[in-house]
Design an enzyme around this catalytic site. Structure first.
Site, PDB file in Angstrom:
ATOM      1  N   GLY A   1       2.762   1.817  11.043  1.00  0.00           N
ATOM      2  CA  GLY A   1       3.327   3.104  11.033  1.00  0.00           C
ATOM      3  C   GLY A   1       3.876   3.614  11.844  1.00  0.00           C
ATOM      4  O   GLY A   1       4.969   4.623  12.024  1.00  0.00           O
TER       5      GLY A   1
ATOM      6  N   SER B   1       3.364  -2.591  10.194  1.00  0.00           N
ATOM      7  CA  SER B   1       5.131  -2.383  10.351  1.00  0.00           C
ATOM      8  C   SER B   1       5.387  -3.941   9.976  1.00  0.00           C
ATOM      9  O   SER B   1       6.338  -4.333  10.736  1.00  0.00           O
ATOM     10  CB  SER B   1       5.841  -2.128  11.933  1.00  0.00           C
ATOM     11  OG  SER B   1       4.848  -0.863  11.841  1.00  0.00           O
TER      12      SER B   1
ATOM     13  N   GLY C   1       2.843  -1.305   4.509  1.00  0.00           N
ATOM     14  CA  GLY C   1       2.825   0.571   4.091  1.00  0.00           C
ATOM     15  C   GLY C   1       4.092   0.681   3.828  1.00  0.00           C
ATOM     16  O   GLY C   1       4.828   0.007   2.908  1.00  0.00           O
ATOM     17  N   GLY C   2       5.000   1.132   4.334  1.00  0.00           N
ATOM     18  CA  GLY C   2       6.274   1.299   4.661  1.00  0.00           C
ATOM     19  C   GLY C   2       7.634   0.991   3.509  1.00  0.00           C
ATOM     20  O   GLY C   2       8.150   1.152   3.501  1.00  0.00           O
TER      21      GLY C   2
ATOM     22  N   GLU D   1      -5.374  -5.042  10.684  1.00  0.00           N
ATOM     23  CA  GLU D   1      -4.284  -3.949  10.843  1.00  0.00           C
ATOM     24  C   GLU D   1      -4.746  -3.258  12.212  1.00  0.00           C
ATOM     25  O   GLU D   1      -5.456  -2.352  12.069  1.00  0.00           O
ATOM     26  CB  GLU D   1      -4.384  -3.165   9.699  1.00  0.00           C
ATOM     27  CG  GLU D   1      -4.131  -3.906   7.898  1.00  0.00           C
ATOM     28  CD  GLU D   1      -3.279  -2.764   7.240  1.00  0.00           C
ATOM     29  OE1 GLU D   1      -2.413  -3.050   6.533  1.00  0.00           O
ATOM     30  OE2 GLU D   1      -4.084  -1.282   6.714  1.00  0.00           O
TER      31      GLU D   1
ATOM     32  N   GLU E   1      -7.134   4.879   7.830  1.00  0.00           N
ATOM     33  CA  GLU E   1      -7.253   6.001   7.662  1.00  0.00           C
ATOM     34  C   GLU E   1      -7.835   6.798   7.097  1.00  0.00           C
ATOM     35  O   GLU E   1      -8.166   7.738   7.423  1.00  0.00           O
ATOM     36  CB  GLU E   1      -5.270   6.280   6.848  1.00  0.00           C
ATOM     37  CG  GLU E   1      -4.493   6.291   7.813  1.00  0.00           C
ATOM     38  CD  GLU E   1      -2.783   5.159   6.826  1.00  0.00           C
ATOM     39  OE1 GLU E   1      -3.079   5.669   5.396  1.00  0.00           O
ATOM     40  OE2 GLU E   1      -2.018   4.841   7.702  1.00  0.00           O
TER      41      GLU E   1
ATOM     42  N   ASN F   1       1.384  -1.109   0.106  1.00  0.00           N
ATOM     43  CA  ASN F   1      -0.447   0.120  -0.502  1.00  0.00           C
ATOM     44  C   ASN F   1       0.718   1.347   0.244  1.00  0.00           C
ATOM     45  O   ASN F   1       1.854   1.643   0.956  1.00  0.00           O
ATOM     46  CB  ASN F   1      -0.461  -0.749   1.684  1.00  0.00           C
ATOM     47  CG  ASN F   1      -1.545   1.336   1.562  1.00  0.00           C
ATOM     48  OD1 ASN F   1      -1.595   2.454   0.323  1.00  0.00           O
ATOM     49  ND2 ASN F   1      -2.676   0.994   2.164  1.00  0.00           N
ATOM     50  N   TRP F   2       1.258   2.008  -1.279  1.00  0.00           N
ATOM     51  CA  TRP F   2       2.009   2.987  -0.937  1.00  0.00           C
ATOM     52  C   TRP F   2       1.465   4.443  -0.613  1.00  0.00           C
ATOM     53  O   TRP F   2       2.210   5.185  -0.358  1.00  0.00           O
ATOM     54  CB  TRP F   2       2.447   2.888  -2.945  1.00  0.00           C
ATOM     55  CG  TRP F   2       3.127   1.436  -2.989  1.00  0.00           C
ATOM     56  CD1 TRP F   2       3.734   1.110  -2.166  1.00  0.00           C
ATOM     57  CD2 TRP F   2       3.513   1.925  -4.492  1.00  0.00           C
ATOM     58  NE1 TRP F   2       4.584   0.781  -2.910  1.00  0.00           N
ATOM     59  CE2 TRP F   2       3.900   0.672  -5.180  1.00  0.00           C
ATOM     60  CE3 TRP F   2       3.391   2.243  -6.224  1.00  0.00           C
ATOM     61  CZ2 TRP F   2       4.752   0.417  -5.952  1.00  0.00           C
ATOM     62  CZ3 TRP F   2       3.994   1.941  -6.884  1.00  0.00           C
ATOM     63  CH2 TRP F   2       4.078   0.670  -6.929  1.00  0.00           C
ATOM     64  N   LYS F   3       0.065   4.709  -0.497  1.00  0.00           N
ATOM     65  CA  LYS F   3      -0.148   5.498   0.127  1.00  0.00           C
ATOM     66  C   LYS F   3      -0.119   6.426  -0.884  1.00  0.00           C
ATOM     67  O   LYS F   3      -0.047   6.388  -1.812  1.00  0.00           O
ATOM     68  CB  LYS F   3      -0.397   5.883   1.882  1.00  0.00           C
ATOM     69  CG  LYS F   3      -0.521   4.677   2.887  1.00  0.00           C
ATOM     70  CD  LYS F   3      -0.008   4.181   4.312  1.00  0.00           C
ATOM     71  CE  LYS F   3       0.002   2.921   4.920  1.00  0.00           C
ATOM     72  NZ  LYS F   3      -0.515   3.438   6.231  1.00  0.00           N
TER      73      LYS F   3
ATOM     74  N   HIS G   1      -9.514   1.403   4.812  1.00  0.00           N
ATOM     75  CA  HIS G   1      -7.935   1.421   5.811  1.00  0.00           C
ATOM     76  C   HIS G   1      -8.098   1.994   6.606  1.00  0.00           C
ATOM     77  O   HIS G   1      -9.101   3.249   6.284  1.00  0.00           O
ATOM     78  CB  HIS G   1      -7.160   2.060   4.558  1.00  0.00           C
ATOM     79  CG  HIS G   1      -5.783   1.820   5.067  1.00  0.00           C
ATOM     80  ND1 HIS G   1      -5.729   2.237   6.176  1.00  0.00           N
ATOM     81  CD2 HIS G   1      -5.220   0.885   5.318  1.00  0.00           C
ATOM     82  CE1 HIS G   1      -3.889   2.680   6.363  1.00  0.00           C
ATOM     83  NE2 HIS G   1      -3.481   1.607   5.710  1.00  0.00           N
TER      84      HIS G   1
HETATM   85  P1  13P Z   1       2.841  -0.124   7.137  1.00  0.00           P
HETATM   86  O1  13P Z   1       2.840  -1.011   7.322  1.00  0.00           O
HETATM   87  O2  13P Z   1       3.834   1.336   6.955  1.00  0.00           O
HETATM   88  O3  13P Z   1       2.668  -0.209   9.253  1.00  0.00           O
HETATM   89  O4  13P Z   1       1.368   0.527   7.155  1.00  0.00           O
HETATM   90  C1  13P Z   1       0.904  -0.715   7.032  1.00  0.00           C
HETATM   91  C2  13P Z   1      -0.400  -0.217   6.216  1.00  0.00           C
HETATM   92  O5  13P Z   1      -1.184   0.475   6.762  1.00  0.00           O
HETATM   93  C3  13P Z   1      -0.710  -1.069   5.362  1.00  0.00           C
HETATM   94  O6  13P Z   1      -1.667  -0.838   4.589  1.00  0.00           O
END
Ligand code: 13P
Length: 249
Positions: free
Chosen positions: A172, A214, A235-236, A166, A96, A9-11, A94
């Site tokens: 994050g 994470s 994510g990251g 999640e 967020e 997920n590149w957000k 998600h």
């Molecule tokens: P991180 O891997 O950066 O914690 O993010 C997880 C995420 O929100 C994937 O959708």
């Protein structure tokens, strides 16, 4: 046997040049990988990224979609428009978007239904906040997110549904859930799905449940040893080619 999925997920983190560069790197490196690989770029990058990945096994999906066909809805994107680009996979709910953009379980239920009805594969995201975990409410929250978010979905559509667990406190933050904590939640989620309607236990056994929060090269292997963890939503660590590749190959 449930196939493993590693989804990035590149957000809203990457420039177009960065997204294209990771996509190009993936296209060159991934032949027949065992896990299914998915990437979720920003909507505005979907045409470029899907063009780069068009003849590969990498699935390109959207981070969101609106629950309608073509209509007056300024700023949103219809699944009908996504399909024109060959996109038929989407994240839904998600944390967020739940936290900062007001997406409720009721709205997400509409999205899941509409997208599945349009032939999409949907990754429905659920998970508790730190406060909910610390007050002993993790399972209540997951129960509500499943019951309300998946309400009324026909059994025939479940084969295109994927769940991502999640925990919000792990996203994050560098605080990954332990494999035992994640497994406990995943096995609970599978049981909840089995209890959604008569006959749902076969669907529950088949559904892929991804862990997100994470995920990195040094924790993915131990998470994936757990019987109910079918992959990662990352994510990251998916936002740099080398770290993403280290999760896949
Ligand atoms: P991180 O891997 O950066 O914690 O993010 C997880 C995420 O929100 C994937 O959708």
């Amino acid at each position: 046997m449930r196939r493993k999925i590693i989804a990035g997920n590149w957000k809203m983190n990457l420039t177009l040049a960065e997204a294209k560069s990771i996509a190009t790197g993936l296209a060159g490196k991934l032949g027949q990988t065992r896990p299914e690989v998915m990437v979720f770029p920003s909507s505005i990058h979907l045409p470029s990224v899907s063009e780069i990945l068009q003849n590969t096994n990498v699935v390109v999906g959207s981070q969101n979609a609106y629950q309608s066909g073509l209509t007056a809805m300024t700023g949103e994107i219809s699944p009908v428009q996504l399909k024109e680009l060959g996109i038929n996979t989407s994240l839904v709910g998600h944390s967020e978007r739940r936290q900062f953009l007001g997406e409720t379980n009721e709205i997400l239920n509409e999205k899941v239904k509409f997208l599945l009805g349009q032939g999409f594969r949907v990754i429905y995201c659920i998970g508790e906040t730190l406060a909910e975990r610390e007050t002993g409410n993790t399972f209540n929250v997951l129960n509500t997110q499943i019951k309300q978010g998946l309400k009324g979905i026909e059994s025939s559509l479940f084969e295109r549904l994927i769940i991502a667990y999640e925990p919000v406190w792990a996203i994050g933050t560098g605080k990954v859930a332990t494999p035992e904590q994640a497994e406990e939640a995943h096995s609970f989620i599978r049981k909840e799905i089995a209890g959604l309607f008569v006959g749902a236990s076969t669907l529950a056994e088949a559904i892929q449940i991804l862990y997100g929060g994470s995920v990195k090269a040094d924790n993915i292997a131990s998470l994936l040893t757990k019987p109910n963890i079918d992959g990662g939503l990352v994510g990251g660590a998916s936002q740099k080619l080398d770290s993403f590749l280290s999760l896949i190959i």
